[in-house]
Design an enzyme around this catalytic site. Structure first.
Site: not given
Ligand code: TXD
Length: 321
Positions: A10, A12, A14, A89, A96, A176
């Site tokens: 992932g 994105g 983070i 969440r 997810n 969380h």
């Molecule tokens: O403290 C914590 N645990 C958290 C968690 C604090 C804040 C946010 N948190 C969660 O992390 C948030 O609710 C999301 O579920 C994740 C990722 O957050 P982010 O802000 O990085 O989200 P993005 O920018 O949308 O990035 C997610 C990426 C994006 O680039 C997608 O293309 C990719 O995930 N994605 C995938 N990657 C691999 N494989 C698959 N199947 C896939 N689907 C989407």
């Protein structure tokens, strides 16, 4: 011994910050995986082109091919949608969980000996699912929540008391979600209880408790507060930093005692669930759960949080995961 190989699933918000922080601290070579074509390649190229300036020298590879995570020492999973304003969440569960299923299958296939740190929300359910699918040992599947939630709590205490955040210790346990449990009794500034300092400040016990309660509530809602301001996604700098603290503890075998989402086998009266508790983190992952006596009020709050986590896991199982 070569450098550690750290893969991020992932790429994105983070994932990108994580890749940069790992590079800046030279914690290992980075593989940034995403399903979006070219994006992880673009991000890693951008980061590596700052290496001359920042003075780091590790390899960074962006990819859309799971083969590139082969033999990773650590895998960090951020794949999944973030919240939008008004969402909890838990609203992310179905989407997810589907993503986590594919991710877990591929990590099992390509990085079977790795230690996994899960970040995707809803955190407690996603860690549970990842563990179930990979069958990894419990200590090698860890969720990140407590380090961030505790840092948020510490930040508010530091602001309120007008002291450096570096001197504040505060710990948040439980799930969380909105039921997380900031442990007020042990929040302190260099060992001096935060409550005592608040009572000195306000010269009024009731007012001091009110102020503390407000900080506890703000901590529980802190993720949502950022979501509301950003409007297009959720917090990403601080979740990345929190995960880096965990990666460092593993890479350097620090035996740090951090609040992490760990698999409980009877500790704190919980069996068979992932819950946020203090744990020793070292080269083997979660090496020990640290139990301590909770007072009745804390126990009730933790039980309430555990009930919420169980509910989420049951919902996920009902959905067929
Ligand atoms: O403290 C914590 N645990 C958290 C968690 C604090 C804040 C946010 N948190 C969660 O992390 C948030 O609710 C999301 O579920 C994740 C990722 O957050 P982010 O802000 O990085 O989200 P993005 O920018 O949308 O990035 C997610 C990426 C994006 O680039 C997608 O293309 C990719 O995930 N994605 C995938 N990657 C691999 N494989 C698959 N199947 C896939 N689907 C989407």
């Amino acid at each position: 011994m070569g450098r550690k190989k750290i893969s991020i699933i992932g790429g994105g918000q983070i994932g990108g910050v994580l890749a940069q922080l790992i590079a800046l601290r030279q914690l290992g070579d980075v593989v940034l995986f995403d399903i979006v074509e070219d994006m992880p390649q673009g991000k890693t190229l951008d980061i590596v082109e700052a290496s001359r300036i920042d003075g780091f020298d590790v390899s960074l590879k962006g990819t859309n091919d799971y083969k590139d995570i082969n033999g990773s020492d650590i895998v960090i999973v951020t794949a999944g949608l973030p919240r939008k304003p008004g969402m909890s969440r838990d609203d992310l569960l179905t989407t997810n969980a589907k993503i986590m299923q594919t991710v877990a299958e591929n990590v099992k296939k390509h990085a079977a000996n790795s230690i996994a740190i899960i970040i995707s929300n809803p955190l407690d359910a996603m860690v549970t699912l990842f563990k179930k699918i990979t069958g990894f040992p419990a200590g090698k599947v860890i969720g990140q929540a407590g380090v961030l939630d505790s840092s948020r709590f510490a930040t508010f205490i530091a602001w309120e008391l007008g002291v450096s955040v570096k001197d504040v210790n505060a710990m948040v346990l439980g799930g969380h979600g909105d039921t997380m449990v900031p442990i007020v009794r042990y929040a302190n500034v260099n060992g001096i209880p935060a409550m005592e300092l608040l009572e000195k400040k306000y010269k009024d016990k009731e007012k001091a408790s009110e102020v503390m309660n407000a900080m506890v509530e703000r901590t529980k809602m802190a993720g949502g507060e950022v979501v509301k301001l950003l409007k297009t996604g959720s917090a990403f700098y601080s979740p990345a930093s929190a995960s880096i603290a965990m990666v460092e503890a593993i890479v350097y075998d620090e035996k740090r005692m951090l609040p992490v989402c760990a698999y409980l086998n009877g500790e704190f009266g919980v069996k068979g669930y992932y819950v946020g508790v203090p744990a020793v983190l070292g080269a083997a992952g979660v090496e020990k759960i640290i139990e301590f006596d909770l007072i009745a009020e804390e126990k009730a709050l933790l039980d309430n949080s555990v009930t919420a986590v169980k509910g989420l896991v049951v919902d996920m199982e009902r959905l067929g995961f």
